[in-house]
Write a protein that holds these residues in place. Structure first.
Motif, short mmCIF file in Angstrom:
data_model
loop_
_atom_site.label_atom_id
_atom_site.label_comp_id
_atom_site.label_asym_id
_atom_site.label_seq_id
_atom_site.Cartn_x
_atom_site.Cartn_y
_atom_site.Cartn_z
N PRO A 109 0.85 -1.20 0.00
CA PRO A 109 0.00 0.00 0.00
C PRO A 109 0.88 1.25 0.00
CG PRO A 109 0.13 -0.94 2.19
CD PRO A 109 0.92 -1.85 1.30
N ASP A 126 -8.24 3.53 -8.03
CA ASP A 126 -8.08 2.13 -7.65
C ASP A 126 -8.25 1.28 -8.91
OD1 ASP A 126 -7.54 0.13 -5.92
OD2 ASP A 126 -9.53 0.05 -5.00
N ASN A 168 2.71 -1.56 -7.42
CA ASN A 168 1.97 -1.26 -6.20
C ASN A 168 0.75 -0.40 -6.53
OD1 ASN A 168 3.95 -2.55 -4.30
ND2 ASN A 168 5.29 -1.13 -5.38
N LYS A 169 0.85 0.90 -6.24
CA LYS A 169 -0.26 1.82 -6.49
C LYS A 169 0.27 2.99 -7.32
CE LYS A 169 -3.77 1.92 -4.61
NZ LYS A 169 -4.99 1.40 -5.26
N TRP A 190 3.04 5.36 -5.85
CA TRP A 190 3.54 4.66 -4.64
C TRP A 190 5.03 4.98 -4.37
CZ3 TRP A 190 7.60 1.20 -4.34
CH2 TRP A 190 7.73 0.49 -3.13
N ARG A 213 -0.94 -3.13 -8.63
CA ARG A 213 -0.62 -4.45 -8.04
C ARG A 213 -0.22 -5.45 -9.12
NH1 ARG A 213 -5.24 -2.47 -6.12
NH2 ARG A 213 -6.46 -3.94 -7.31
#
Ligand SMILES: Cc1cc2nc3c(=O)[nH]c(=O)nc-3n(C[C@H](O)[C@H](O)[C@H](O)COP(=O)(O)OP(=O)(O)OC[C@H]3O[C@@H](n4cnc5c(N)ncnc54)[C@H](O)[C@@H]3O)c2cc1C
Length: 429
Positions: free
Chosen positions: A10, A25, A66-67, A70, A211
Motif C-alpha cells: 500500500p 483504484d 503497487n499503487k 507509490w 498491483r
C-alpha cells in the motif's frame, strides 16, 4: 528497494497518502493484452509519459507493481524546482550553441505541470514561490551567480536576492545569511498531482493496472511485458521504475539509491505561519545532505532531509529530523509531528538524468538525482517524442554515457553510508 521486497504494497503512511483527494483504484492485470505502448511504473515518469502519449492518440497500458504514485513521486518534498541535475555536464555536452536549449529544458517541466493542472483541473495545492537559502558565504556567491544567470536570460518571474536581515524577516529564522527568491518555482502536493494526471490519462483511454509487478520482458519486434497474472504486448515499452526498478540489472547498476525522509507537523496556527513563512514559500538549503521545507495546503510544516537510515519507522524519522528542524525554528518546540516517512531517490554518478534504450523499442528514463518533480514531466514528454520517432531531445541525454557503479547491487547500503560521510565532509567545508 530489493527484489526480495514483497509486492504489492500500500502507499507509505505519509501525510500525502492521508490527504488524497482522488480515489484511483485500478484492477491488477489479468490475461494477455496488446497496446501501442506499455509503460512499467506509475510514478511521474510513467504517468507523465502515459498522458503525453494518450494526448497524441496512442494506445497506452501502464503496469504498476503497487499503487499509482507509490514510489518517490507520491512521497517527495513537493518542491517544484527549475533546472536539471548535472547541468554543467549537460552544458558541456551541448556546447555554447546549446545554452538557449538548456535554458528552455530547465523550465519545460514546470510549464507541463502548470498546463496539466489547468487543463485537467487537478487539485494539488500548486503554489508559486521558492527560496534558496545560504548558510555560508560560498553559498551566497553561488546564489548571486544563479541570480545573474536569471537576469541574463531575462527571467520573467520575480527573482530577488535577499540580505541576511530580509531573509530573517521572510522566514522567521536566524539560520540563514541570505537567500534567492524565485517566484517561477513553487510547490505542490505530489501524490494528488500524480493521481490527477493518472485520471486524466485514463479519461483519454489509457489503461492502468495496479498491483501488477512486471517480472519479465520478452524482446522482439513487439515486446511483451509479463506479470504474474498476465502480459502486455506492445510496439514500444517504457521502463519508468527509477530507484524502485528491479528488472534490468543494467539499469539498477547505473543508479545509487539514496533515501530521503520527511516529517509533517499538525496544522500550524495562523500566527505561527505568519511568523515563519508568511509568503508560503518552499525553502531549500544548498548542502549535499540538504534540508528542505514548506507548508502544506492545510498549513502543516513539511520538513525533509537525508540521513543514513534504511528503515521506514516513522518514530525514528521524527526523532532524527525534528531536532534538526528545532535548530531552525525553536518556536515549534511544542508542536506535534503527526507523520514521518521516507522514500528512495535515484542518484547518478555525474548527476545527469539517464535516458536511453535497452533495445530498439525499449526506452527508459531514470536518475533525476533529487530534481524529479520538474524533470520527470519533461522526461515523459521527451519519451513520448522518442516513441513517435523524434529523437532530438532524447539523444541529448542518451549520448551521455551513464557511469556504472560496480558492486552497487551487493554493497548498496555500505556505498550509500560512505557517500553520506563524504558529502557531510564536503558540506562542513
Ligand atoms: C523523500 C523524497 C523527497 C524528494 N523531494 C523532491 C522535491 O522536493 N523536489 C523534486 O524535484 N524531487 C524530489 N524528489 C525526487 C522525486 O520524487 C523523484 O525524482 C521522482 O518522483 C521520480 O519519479 P519516477 O516516476 O521516475 O519514479 P517513482 O516515483 O519512484 O516511480 C517508480 C514506480 O515504478 C514502479 N515499479 C518499479 N519496478 C516495477 C516493475 N517491475 N513493475 C511495475 N512497476 C514497477 C514502482 O512501484 C514505482 O511506483 C524526492 C524524492 C524523495 C524520495
Amino acid at each position: 528497494m530489493s527484489s526480495e521486497l514483497q509486492y504489492p504494497q500500500p502507499h507509505t503512511s505519509s501525510y500525502y497518502a492521508a490527504s488524497t483527494n482522488l480515489h484511483v483504484d485500478c484492477e491488477s492485470l489479468k490475461g494477455a493484452k496488446s497496446t501501442d505502448v506499455c509503460i512499467v511504473g506509475a510514478g511521474f515518469t510513467g504517468i507523465s509519459a502515459a498522458l503525453h502519449l494518450a494526448e497524441r492518440g496512442y494506445g497506452v497500458t501502464v503496469v504498476e507493481a503497487n499503487k499509482v504514485g507509490w514510489g518517490a513521486s507520491g512521497r517527495n518534498g513537493g518542491q517544484m524546482i527549475g533546472g536539471i541535475s548535472g547541468e554543467p555536464r549537460l552544458a558541456a555536452a551541448l556546447g555554447e550553441s546549446g545554452s538557449k536549449l538548456l535554458w528552455d529544458l530547465r523550465w519545460a517541466g514546470h510549464q507541463i505541470i502548470r498546463e496539466r493542472v489547468e487543463t485537467y483541473a487537478i487539485d494539488c495545492d500548486l503554489k508559486a514561490g521558492y527560496v534558496d537559502v545560504a548558510i555560508k558565504p560560498r553559498h551566497l556567491r553561488d546564489l548571486e551567480r544563479e541570480y545573474r544567470y536569471l537576469e541574463e536570460h531575462k527571467f520573467s518571474f520575480e527573482h530577488t536576492m535577499f540580505s541576511k536581515e530580509k531573509t530573517q524577516e521572510l522566514l522567521g529564522t536566524k539560520a540563514y545569511i541570505g537567500a534567492l527568491l524565485n517566484m517561477g518555482n513553487g510547490h505542490l502536493h505530489p501524490l494528488n498531482l500524480c493521481l490527477g494526471e493518472a485520471a486524466a490519462a485514463m479519461s483519454l483511454g489509457a489503461k492502468i493496472y495496479e498491483r501488477s509487478p512486471a517480472i519479465r520482458i520478452e524482446r522482439g519486434n513487439k515486446a511483451t511485458v509479463v506479470t504474474h497474472g498476465g502480459s502486455v504486448t506492445a510496439d514500444s515499452v517504457i521502463l519508468a521504475g527509477n530507484a524502485y526498478h528491479f528488472l534490468e540489472p543494467r539499469l539498477r547498476g547505473n543508479l545509487l539509491p539514496v533515501n530521503s525522509f520527511i516529517v509533517a507537523s499538525e496544522p500550524l496556527s495562523a500566527e505561527l505561519i505568519e511568523e515563519i513563512n508568511p509568503r508560503d514559500l518552499a525553502v531549500c538549503d544548498p548542502n549535499y545532505i540538504l534540508t528542505y521545507f514548506r507548508l502544506s495546503g492545510d498549513g502543516r510544516l513539511l520538513f525533509g532531509g537525508r540521513f543514513t537510515y534504511f528503515g521506514s519507522d516513522s518514530e525514528v524519522i521524527k526523532k532524527t529530523l525534528v531536532p534538526r528542524l528545532l535548530k531552525i525554528y525553536p518556536q515549534l518546540s511544542k508542536i506535534n509531528f503527526e507523520f514521518g516517512w521516507g522514500g528512495t531517490i535515484g542518484v547518478t554518478v555525474n548527476r545527469v538524468p539517464q535516458m536511453g534504450k535497452l533495445a530498439d523499442n525499449i526506452f527508459y528514463s531514470q536518475g533525476y538525482s533529487g530534481h524529479g518533480v520538474n524533470v520527470t514531466h519533461l522526461a515523459g514528454q521527451i519519451l513520448s517524442e522518442a516513441v513517435a520517432g523524434t529523437m532530438e531531445r532524447f539523444d541529448i541525454f542518451a549520448k551521455i554515457n551513464p557511469v556504472t557503479i560496480p558492486g552497487q547491487h551487493l554493497f548498496r547500503n555500505q556505498l550509500v553510508s560512505l557517500g553520506m560521510l563524504y558529502y557531510k565532509f564536503i558540506d562542513s567545508l
